[in-house]
Design an enzyme around this catalytic site. Structure first.
Site, PDB file in Angstrom:
ATOM      1  CG  ASP A  40     -12.947 -14.272 -18.419  1.00 53.49           C
ATOM      2  OD1 ASP A  40     -13.328 -13.739 -19.488  1.00 53.49           O
ATOM      3  OD2 ASP A  40     -11.896 -15.453 -18.468  1.00 53.49           O
TER       4      ASP A  40
HETATM    5  C1  BGC Z   1     -11.724 -15.385 -21.771  1.00 52.64           C
HETATM    6  C2  BGC Z   1     -10.443 -14.414 -21.496  1.00 52.64           C
HETATM    7  C3  BGC Z   1     -10.709 -13.401 -22.472  1.00 52.64           C
HETATM    8  C4  BGC Z   1     -11.963 -12.691 -22.442  1.00 52.64           C
HETATM    9  C5  BGC Z   1     -11.918 -11.665 -23.317  1.00 52.64           C
HETATM   10  C6  BGC Z   1     -12.907 -15.020 -21.906  1.00 52.64           C
HETATM   11  O1  BGC Z   1     -13.785 -15.675 -22.304  1.00 52.64           O
HETATM   12  O2  BGC Z   1     -11.741 -16.346 -20.671  1.00 52.64           O
HETATM   13  O3  BGC Z   1      -9.277 -15.044 -21.292  1.00 52.64           O
HETATM   14  O4  BGC Z   1      -9.759 -12.381 -21.905  1.00 52.64           O
HETATM   15  O5  BGC Z   1     -12.927 -13.800 -22.860  1.00 52.64           O
HETATM   16  O6  BGC Z   1     -12.026 -11.880 -24.619  1.00 52.64           O
END
Ligand code: BGC
Length: 758
Positions: free
Chosen positions: A300
């Site tokens: 993530d």
């Molecule tokens: C979130 C994810 C997301 C990623 C990309 C992160 O901050 O936790 O769920 O897929 O950003 O946008």
């Protein structure tokens, strides 16, 4: 022959797919052999749009900076790009962006296409006029897997029409901590609903093993235990004993992996002190080896850096990179710079990460790209571009919003209201579209009205359209937090000429950490407004648009009606007004236990020991005492359950048990109804759950109509994780429960396993 033909076709197709997959794997393997270390590490690097955009983070129209693009694609050979700065772009602009990126790929030695990813968690995000469905919490309330499938299919079509082939969904985190700011993204507190809906979504997104030109690769998230932060705050630690991990959090991922999911995104937090991004046990031993996951493991946002500067388990940024990759990470969502690229190259050169680990990661990434057909045509496909924003998607969004609506109270059958009533609409969400949609709606936070389609209705608009402007007034101004929305004197004055007050409370949109809250109480000004509305003496109908249960314990008793609307997407307002005025008979069921207060958060599948043994204080309930229980939801008609019939009162070994029940619509309205089947293990080697949902079926019944609903269960529907962390079904007595009926049966091991045991 007629009967086995579909089976033969299925076998033929799956053999064909298998052969194609094997060929793709061989190609990926061969390609990796030709790659330099830099090319390999580039594939493992994912950057965000701002890195290649004109003006970087202040970019407003999606346009790319050719120099920055070359730096990413040619100099750093990056494998993936995601997101866009806080703007929603036209689908045509997305096609331009993807086209420019893939054009740049032509200037690289091996011409490996870049894969673009977006978060289409309840419909495509970051895109103007995309179709938004209820958040997972609302989809769970529908108890309708066909809707989950159809909504996922539309999301996949709109993404693919925009040229985007990777969706960071579905969220499979189990919503067992209602304070968590991402609760709305979950399918609620139950494992079975999460598993069933998650697998349905994966299959719909990845249709035909990704060969279908309307398919997108999924990313199951956020592996593992992300949804259970002890403090309730996003990205703070979870402490989950392994027995609970395997009982409540892992099964959804296990089943979705079995369904063929192409990628998994990792939990940004830590479990029992171990950051998941550094956990070889969770990533390699459990996910790879035990669950057999063959796809791509992606981090993530910035989470490898965090191993060094937040978790302090790596003393340098390079150690963090080596730690994560050695634990099993294949791709890093870096995503704002090239630090991962530089550091991983260094780490490999210093022998801190083996080339075989790198090759393994890159092969998986290339294989995913091949499955998606990116090597055949990396460009937005012209013949699917018109799959965006089609009229039929709107009616599907309305169907889903209708079925999400969960009626929690209907005192004296005040609902449905008469269409000639004079209505006062009040409360902060009455004139808002953002408070009906929540996170990941056109932009990350979902809280900027300017990106919403012009035809998105507010509750006030939908009611005005239904009843005529002369019958509807509002004291709410635009903007959820507008002080005018809480003006009690104005509310009192307007109530004088009204027959009923529709009070719209809850939460405005938020996503992730900005949604953190100290507690779940409704903000004081909302409670004050509710009390003022009640004090007018006019009947008050409370409409809740919220991503998690905010406490309404003080005001619920005086409400005549309560409708839980969740954040149900583009058609939330229409669905609310249809339910309130009888154009839709509600059938949603709560996918979580609606708590009374912070100190009474107990889940439906609790252990008997979670109930207090000696109650000395009347202020403390003995046990499960939510304001509304899991599975609760009223209808404008009534359903009566016959007795449960079992094919036998004994189940042995791997045999199956047929459970049937007659359901009658005893009211005077047609309606849909979900029949839920629970089981209970009466005595077990560890304290058994009081009940567990094991199956559900949604049926339609006309007024007066009767239907028999039949379930087939087997020993897996009686299983639990034992002290040795094995999923087992122990012989003994069980109960099966449907509605207010229950019946006992016994389970015994098969003769064969008995013989093996002795
Ligand atoms: C979130 C994810 C997301 C990623 C990309 C992160 O901050 O936790 O769920 O897929 O950003 O946008």
């Amino acid at each position: 022959m007629k009967n086995i033909l579909p089976v033969l076709i299925l076998i033929y197709c799956s053999n064909l797919l298998q052969a194609q997959n094997n060929a793709d794997k061989a190609k990926a393997f061969a390609l990796v052999k030709q790659m330099t270390l830099e090319e390999k590490v580039g594939q493992m690097t994912q950057v965000t749009h701002a890195v290649i955009a004109k003006g970087g983070w202040s970019n407003e129209d999606g346009s790319l900076d050719p120099v920055a693009l070359k730096n990413a694609v040619v100099n750093h050979k990056i494998g993936s790009i995601i997101n866009v700065t806080a703007h929603a772009l036209p689908d045509a602009q997305w096609r331009n962006i993807i086209t420019q990126i893939q054009d740049e790929v032509k200037n690289t030695r091996l011409k490996i296409p870049v894969i673009y990813g977006l978060d289409g968690i309840h419909g495509q995000t970051y895109t103007l006029n995309s179709t938004l469905f209820p958040q997972n919490i609302g989809m769970a309330a529908t108890r309708n897997v066909d809707l989950v499938k159809a909504a996922a299919k539309v999301t996949a079509k709109e993404l693919r029409a925009s040229g985007v082939r990777w969706n960071f969904a579905p969220v499979l985190d189990c919503g067992r901590q209602p304070q968590w700011s991402r609760f709305a993204e979950t399918y609620g507190e139950d494992v079975y609903i999460g598993k069933t809906m998650g697998v349905t979504a994966v299959k719909a997104y990845e249709e035909d093993g990704l060969k279908n030109p309307t398919a997108v690769a999924v990313s199951l998230k956020h592996y593992l235990g992300y949804s259970m932060p002890r403090s309730g705050k996003d990205r703070t630690p979870a402490y989950i004993p392994e027995i609970e991990m395997r009982e409540y959090f892992l099964p959804q991922f296990r089943e979705a992996v079995k369904a063929g999911a192409s990628s998994v995104m990792v939990n940004s937090g830590e479990i029992n002190g171990v950051p998941v991004h550094a956990s070889k046990y969770l990533l390699t031993d459990v996910l790879r080896k035990e669950l057999g996951f063959e796809g791509v493991i992606v981090t993530d946002w910035e989470d490898i850096k965090r191993l060094n500067d937040r978790h302090f388990v790596a003393s340098t940024p390079r150690e963090a990179v080596a730690m994560a990759v050695n634990a099993g990470i294949d791709m890093s969502m870096v995503p704002s710079d090239y630090s991962f690229y530089d550091l991983l190259i260094e780490a490999v050169k210093k022998g801190e990460v083996s080339m075989s680990r790198i090759d393994d990661a890159v092969t998986r990434i290339l294989f995913m790209k091949m499955k998606l057909g990116l090597f055949d045509n990396p460009y937005p496909e012209k013949d699917v571009a018109n799959n965006f924003g089609r009229q039929e998607y709107q009616s599907l969004a309305l169907d889903a919003a209708h079925e999400a609506m969960t009626l929690l109270k209907n005192q004296d059958k005040i609902l449905p209201l008469s269409k000639t009533a004079k209505v006062l609409v009040a409360g902060p969400s009455a004139q808002s579209t953002t408070a009906l949609n929540g996170c990941w709606s056109y932009v990350w936070q979902g809280n900027q009205e300017q990106w919403y389609p012009a035809d998105s209705k507010t509750i006030f608009q939908a009611l005005t359209d239904k009843l005529g402007a002369a019958n509807v007034t509002t004291t709410t101004a635009k903007g959820f937090d507008n002080a005018a929305n809480y003006d009690i004197e104005k509310l009192k004055a307007a109530a004088v000429n009204s027959d009923v007050i529709i009070l719209c409370l809850g939460e405005n949109a938020y996503a992730e950490s900005p949604g953190n809250t100290r507690d779940l109480a409704l903000p004081q000004q909302q409670t004050d407004l509710a009390k003022a509305a009640i004090a007018t003496g006019k009947p008050v109908i409370l409409v809740l648009t919220e991503g998690r249960p905010r406490f309404i314990t003080d005001i619920a008793p005086q409400m005549k009606g309560i409708l839980m609307a969740y954040w149900s997407g583009k058609k939330t307002a229409e669905a609310i007004s249809d339910v309130l005025f009888g154009d839709y008979n509600p059938d949603g069921l709560l996918p979580f236990s609606y708590p009374k207060s912070m100190g009474e958060i107990v889940l439906y599948d609790r252990k008997p020991t979670e109930e207090v043994r000696e109650v000395f204080n009347d202020n403390i309930s003995g046990g499960y005492d939510p304001l509304f229980p899991f599975g609760f939801g009223l209808s404008y008609t009534t359903f009566e359950y016959g007795d449960i019939k079992l094919s036998s009162d004994k189940l042995a070994g791997n045999d199956k048990l047929t459970v049937s029940i007659v359901i009658k619509n005893t009211g005077d309205k047609n309606g849909k109804h979900t029949v839920e089947l629970y089981t209970r293990d009466l005595y077990a080697s560890i304290t058994p759950n009081i009940r567990r949902l094991r199956a559900f079926q949604k049926i339609s019944l006309k007024a007066g109509e009767t239907k028999t609903v039949t379930f087939t269960i087997d020993k897996n529907d009686l299983a639990f994780v034992n002290e040795k962390l094995r999923t087992v079904t122990e012989p003994g007595d069980f109960e099966v429960m449907i509605g207010d009926k229950k019946i006992r049966f016994s389970y015994s091991l098969s003769e064969k396993s008995l013989k093996q045991a002795f």
